[in-house]
Write an enzyme that holds these catalytic residues in place. Structure first.
Site, PDB file in Angstrom:
ATOM      1  N   ASP A   1       0.978  -1.393  -0.098  1.00 27.36           N
ATOM      2  CA  ASP A   1       0.011  -0.065  -0.103  1.00 27.36           C
ATOM      3  C   ASP A   1       0.984   1.293   0.033  1.00 27.36           C
ATOM      4  OD1 ASP A   1      -2.093   1.812   0.022  1.00 27.36           O
ATOM      5  OD2 ASP A   1      -2.726   1.308   2.238  1.00 27.36           O
ATOM      6  N   ALA A   2       1.229   1.894  -1.141  1.00 27.75           N
ATOM      7  CA  ALA A   2       2.162   2.944  -1.407  1.00 27.75           C
ATOM      8  C   ALA A   2       1.399   4.228  -2.003  1.00 27.75           C
ATOM      9  CB  ALA A   2       3.369   2.532  -2.195  1.00 27.75           C
ATOM     10  N   LYS A   3       0.340   3.757  -2.921  1.00 29.21           N
ATOM     11  CA  LYS A   3      -0.753   4.664  -3.601  1.00 29.21           C
ATOM     12  C   LYS A   3       0.217   5.674  -4.268  1.00 29.21           C
ATOM     13  CE  LYS A   3      -3.875   4.829   0.060  1.00 29.21           C
ATOM     14  NZ  LYS A   3      -3.363   3.889   1.134  1.00 29.21           N
ATOM     15  N   ARG A   4       1.418   5.226  -5.003  1.00 27.21           N
ATOM     16  CA  ARG A   4       1.940   5.893  -5.828  1.00 27.21           C
ATOM     17  C   ARG A   4       1.532   6.367  -7.143  1.00 27.21           C
ATOM     18  NH1 ARG A   4       5.162   5.977  -1.922  1.00 27.21           N
ATOM     19  NH2 ARG A   4       7.160   5.225  -1.662  1.00 27.21           N
TER      20      ARG A   4
ATOM     21  N   THR B   1      -0.876  -0.576  -4.517  1.00 24.41           N
ATOM     22  CA  THR B   1      -1.953   0.389  -4.717  1.00 24.41           C
ATOM     23  C   THR B   1      -1.427   1.651  -5.274  1.00 24.41           C
ATOM     24  OG1 THR B   1      -1.341   1.600  -2.452  1.00 24.41           O
ATOM     25  CG2 THR B   1      -2.950  -0.188  -2.577  1.00 24.41           C
TER      26      THR B   1
END
Length: 272
Positions: free
Chosen positions: A96-99, A123
């Site tokens: 879960d890094a939402k790059r 993510t």
């Protein structure tokens, strides 16, 4: 081809569950026994992985809780990922890094997550468009793209109506991701917050073949039965704090295992 979907489906069917265990080791909430150790994040994450492993259909570490500590945090993150791969190679890891960045930057992120760490999924934020996603997909990675998130102010942008189609922005994102998945089959899923069961149902009706990652269950208030009824079996239901940070006692590993087992048994009863 990405290994995420085959691993997820096999583990889901084996355990008759859809439990994704999120690992968000917020330092200020860790048990005293962790804080007194040489490396609190390593101590905590290693214990959680070893104790809750029997009930994990997927892991979802949140990179922010490691990044804040610089080199020590990255060491703990990579140690944890390697431990997951050693202890339970059959359990997919969703980082879960939402790059969300363009071309060359996205390529570097992609190489770190999918070649260096060798996680199964990531993510990402689609705000900059498809060319910010393609570098990950070209490496064979699996992406969970932010669609409708569980936070209260998600409505500020995600529920704006788009001109022409009249769709909400999150619906437009989901349609574009479904179209992109025609070029990259089996590599794209959608993040949909568990606090929006009606919208989950609407998106499932709209996209029967997209896998959903659903945060917002447990500590954030999402109802498990409503979520499962709306999402169907192609969805991971994430619980983080409700399992891993439910106590600061010395036996936090045993407590986390019990909490994970409780959710696992609930999902067993609802699994069809």
């Amino acid at each position: 081809m990405t290994s995420f979907l085959p691993k997820f489906h096999a583990r889901r069917d084996q355990l008759r569950s859809q439990l994704c265990i999120g690992i968000d080791p917020e330092l200020e909430k860790l048990p005293k026994v962790c804080l007194e150790s040489k490396s609190p994040l390593v101590h905590f994450s290693e214990t959680i992985v070893r104790y809750t492993n029997p009930f994990a259909v997927s892991w979802k570490p949140n990179i922010a809780f490691f990044e804040r500590f610089g080199p020590e945090g990255y060491f703990a993150l990579e140690h944890m990922v390697h431990l997951m791969q050693e202890v339970s190679p059959e359990v997919p890891i969703v980082m879960d890094a939402k790059r969300g960045d363009l071309a060359n930057t996205a390529k570097e992120y992609a190489k770190y997550f999918f070649q260096t760490l060798k996680v199964d999924a990531l993510t990402v934020n689609p705000y900059m468009g498809r060319d910010s996603l393609e570098p990950y997909l070209d490496l064979g990675g699996y992406l969970f793209v932010l669609g409708l998130t569980s936070n209260p102010s998600s409505r500020d942008l995600q529920k704006l109506k788009t001109e022409g189609s009249g769709l909400y922005l999150y619906e437009e994102v989901s349609d574009q991701m479904a179209k992109l998945s025609e070029t990259y089959p089996g590599q794209i899923g959608l993040v949909v917050g568990g606090t929006h069961p009606q919208e989950i149902q609407s998106l499932r009706n709209r996209h029967k073949d997209l896998c959903f990652l659903i945060p917002g269950y447990g500590a954030q208030g999402g109802d498990l039965e409503s979520i499962l009824n709306a999402s169907g079996k192609d969805a991971l239901i994430n619980s983080s704090r409700g399992i891993t940070l439910s106590t600061t006692s010395e036996n936090y590993g045993e407590v986390s295992k019990k909490k994970a087992e409780e959710v696992h048994l609930q999902m067993n009863q609802l699994f069809s």
